[in-house]
Design a protein around this motif. Structure first.
Motif, mmCIF file in Angstrom:
data_model
loop_
_atom_site.group_PDB
_atom_site.id
_atom_site.type_symbol
_atom_site.label_atom_id
_atom_site.label_comp_id
_atom_site.label_asym_id
_atom_site.label_seq_id
_atom_site.Cartn_x
_atom_site.Cartn_y
_atom_site.Cartn_z
ATOM 1 N N LYS A 49 -6.709 -3.708 -3.888
ATOM 2 C CA LYS A 49 -6.921 -4.996 -2.975
ATOM 3 C C LYS A 49 -8.251 -5.640 -3.282
ATOM 4 O O LYS A 49 -8.003 -6.788 -3.432
ATOM 5 C CB LYS A 49 -6.505 -4.452 -1.676
ATOM 6 C CG LYS A 49 -6.781 -5.422 -0.520
ATOM 7 C CD LYS A 49 -6.950 -4.705 0.757
ATOM 8 C CE LYS A 49 -7.220 -6.022 1.665
ATOM 9 N NZ LYS A 49 -6.204 -7.150 1.781
ATOM 10 N N ARG B 207 0.796 -1.272 -0.032
ATOM 11 C CA ARG B 207 0.078 -0.078 -0.071
ATOM 12 C C ARG B 207 0.881 1.216 0.008
ATOM 13 O O ARG B 207 0.546 2.335 -0.574
ATOM 14 C CB ARG B 207 -0.838 0.007 1.229
ATOM 15 C CG ARG B 207 -2.017 1.149 1.219
ATOM 16 C CD ARG B 207 -2.888 1.073 2.421
ATOM 17 N NE ARG B 207 -2.165 1.200 3.484
ATOM 18 C CZ ARG B 207 -2.753 1.045 4.723
ATOM 19 N NH1 ARG B 207 -3.975 0.876 4.944
ATOM 20 N NH2 ARG B 207 -1.965 1.483 6.005
ATOM 21 N N PRO C 68 -5.277 2.204 -3.890
ATOM 22 C CA PRO C 68 -4.727 0.981 -3.347
ATOM 23 C C PRO C 68 -5.862 -0.100 -2.660
ATOM 24 O O PRO C 68 -5.505 -1.276 -3.046
ATOM 25 C CB PRO C 68 -3.544 1.251 -2.271
ATOM 26 C CG PRO C 68 -3.264 2.856 -2.789
ATOM 27 C CD PRO C 68 -4.583 3.458 -3.100
ATOM 28 N N SER D 256 1.176 4.177 -2.800
ATOM 29 C CA SER D 256 0.543 5.466 -2.493
ATOM 30 C C SER D 256 1.921 6.343 -2.578
ATOM 31 O O SER D 256 1.429 7.594 -2.979
ATOM 32 C CB SER D 256 0.370 5.511 -0.765
ATOM 33 O OG SER D 256 -0.666 4.846 -0.441
#
Length: 379
Positions: free
Chosen positions: A143, A123, A139, A127
């Motif tokens: 996922k 993540r 993100p 980011s």
């Protein structure tokens, strides 16, 4: 003057891109000696005409997607497989299909379905590449999509969107079988189909590099490669030294801070990092509490400290995420109003035939079309 440009997801983990397809195309361009080109860290598939990266601009045409770019370049004479026989080409295609299915799923599971890896490393990596506010929601969307795809290997999707009972997954056994097939194909050769690299080497390298080199909390795929298939690990090192040695440093795409959360009219196709109303608004403000884990008293005591630290980090992330979503919504409303996509009229306007409702020809939309050759039949 260099006019060729390659648009990719940006660099991470010491590699020019954190995307397997982007790495594969960079490797392919090296294999066919494509020449000088600039790399643009785009990070937004919504800018692509097909909703996917990588994307190549060769000075005349825009071509998006690894397979399309390879087919396009092959037509122009940049063919990495031109010396292969028909039998070897068939073997190459079958091995590529195996890698695109199995190694892709293994990577998605390791990065996104494994919460320890996702929260601890993945993540943050995405980011760092994404503009504000996309870094706080893209993100999470990635996922969710990844978990839905790999759920077929075992486990169940919990109310929080995570994969529960993931310890029963079959994905690592499937990945091990794929490694075994590739290891046998490689044998004692430098590359899969002989002494020279081909498209198959570019494709497989893209996946292996992201399974072998990133430092993540739970590097299970890395351990399988290094302990059980050292020949494949050495092969990946050899490909990295050859394919990435002269790759130009990625250049950030300027002025795209607002692109990732504004609607794309030139490319409405969904992608992992692109904007769409349904996946942007759905489930962003209210979340169900994650299910309690069934664990022993000793395990609960062991996880107590780490859970407290994670909860503080998670709360801070969620606060920033909600703030980013609010700002993104306001920007979207401003964009819609500023561009005349919503017109507020009065009853007098409608009765008199004035405004956009009365004059159908008074509103025109300019379309921006990215030129590209149709090479789908060669994919």
């Amino acid at each position: 003057m260099v006019t060729k440009e390659l648009y990719i997801y940006g660099s991470a983990f010491g590699l020019p891109s954190l995307d397997a397809n982007c790495l594969a195309l960079i490797a392919y361009l090296n294999i066919v000696s494509y020449g000088e080109y600039n790399i643009i860290a785009c990070n937004d598939a919504a800018l692509s005409p097909t909703g996917e990266l990588p994307m190549l601009y060769d000075g005349k045409n825009w071509i998006a997607g690894t397979n399309r770019v390879i087919a396009y370049l092959s037509k122009l004479g940049h063919n990495a497989d031109k010396s292969l026989s028909q039998e070897m080409k068939a073997k190459s295609v079958s091995c590529q299909a195996l890698a695109d299915e199995t190694l892709s799923d293994a990577l998605l599971f390791s990065w996104f379905a494994d919460d320890e890896n996702f929260v601890g490393t993945i993540r943050k990596a995405y980011s760092n590449l994404l503009p504000f506010p996309a870094r706080y929601y893209a993100p999470i969307d990635m996922k969710k999509r990844a978990v839905r795809r790999v759920q077929k290997y075992g486990g169940a999707i919990g109310s929080s969107g995570s994969l529960t009972h993931a310890e029963h997954t079959k994905i690592y056994d499937v990945a091990r079988d794929c490694y075994r097939v590739l290891d046998r194909r490689l044998a004692k050769q430098d590359f899969f189909l002989g002494d020279s690299p081909t498209t198959l080497d570019a494709k497989v390298f893209g996946y292996l590099a992201l399974q072998l080199y990133p430092e993540i909390p739970n590097p299970r795929l890395q351990m399988i490669l290094t302990s059980q298939f050292p020949r494949l690990a050495a092969y990946c090192d050899r490909c990295r030294d050859r394919f990435l040695v002269s790759v130009p440093s990625p250049t950030p795409l300027p002025n795209i801070a607002m692109v990732s959360f504004l609607p794309s009219f030139t490319n409405p196709l969904p992608s992992l990092g692109s904007w769409s109303p349904s996946n942007w608004l759905g489930g962003r403000f209210f979340k169900s509490a994650p299910p309690a884990k069934e664990q022993g008293e000793g395990q609960q005591e062991k996880d107590k400290d780490s859970a407290t630290a994670k909860s503080l980090e998670q709360r801070d992330f969620e606060r920033k995420r909600i703030f980013a979503i609010g700002l993104g919504f306001l920007a979207m409303v401003g964009y819609v109003i500023a561009n005349g996509l919503v017109v507020i009229g009065t009853e007098d306007d409608e009765d008199s035939g004035g405004g956009y409702y009365g004059d159908e020809d008074s509103l025109t939309l300019e379309e921006v079309v990215l030129l590209s050759e149709d090479v789908d039949e060669d994919d």
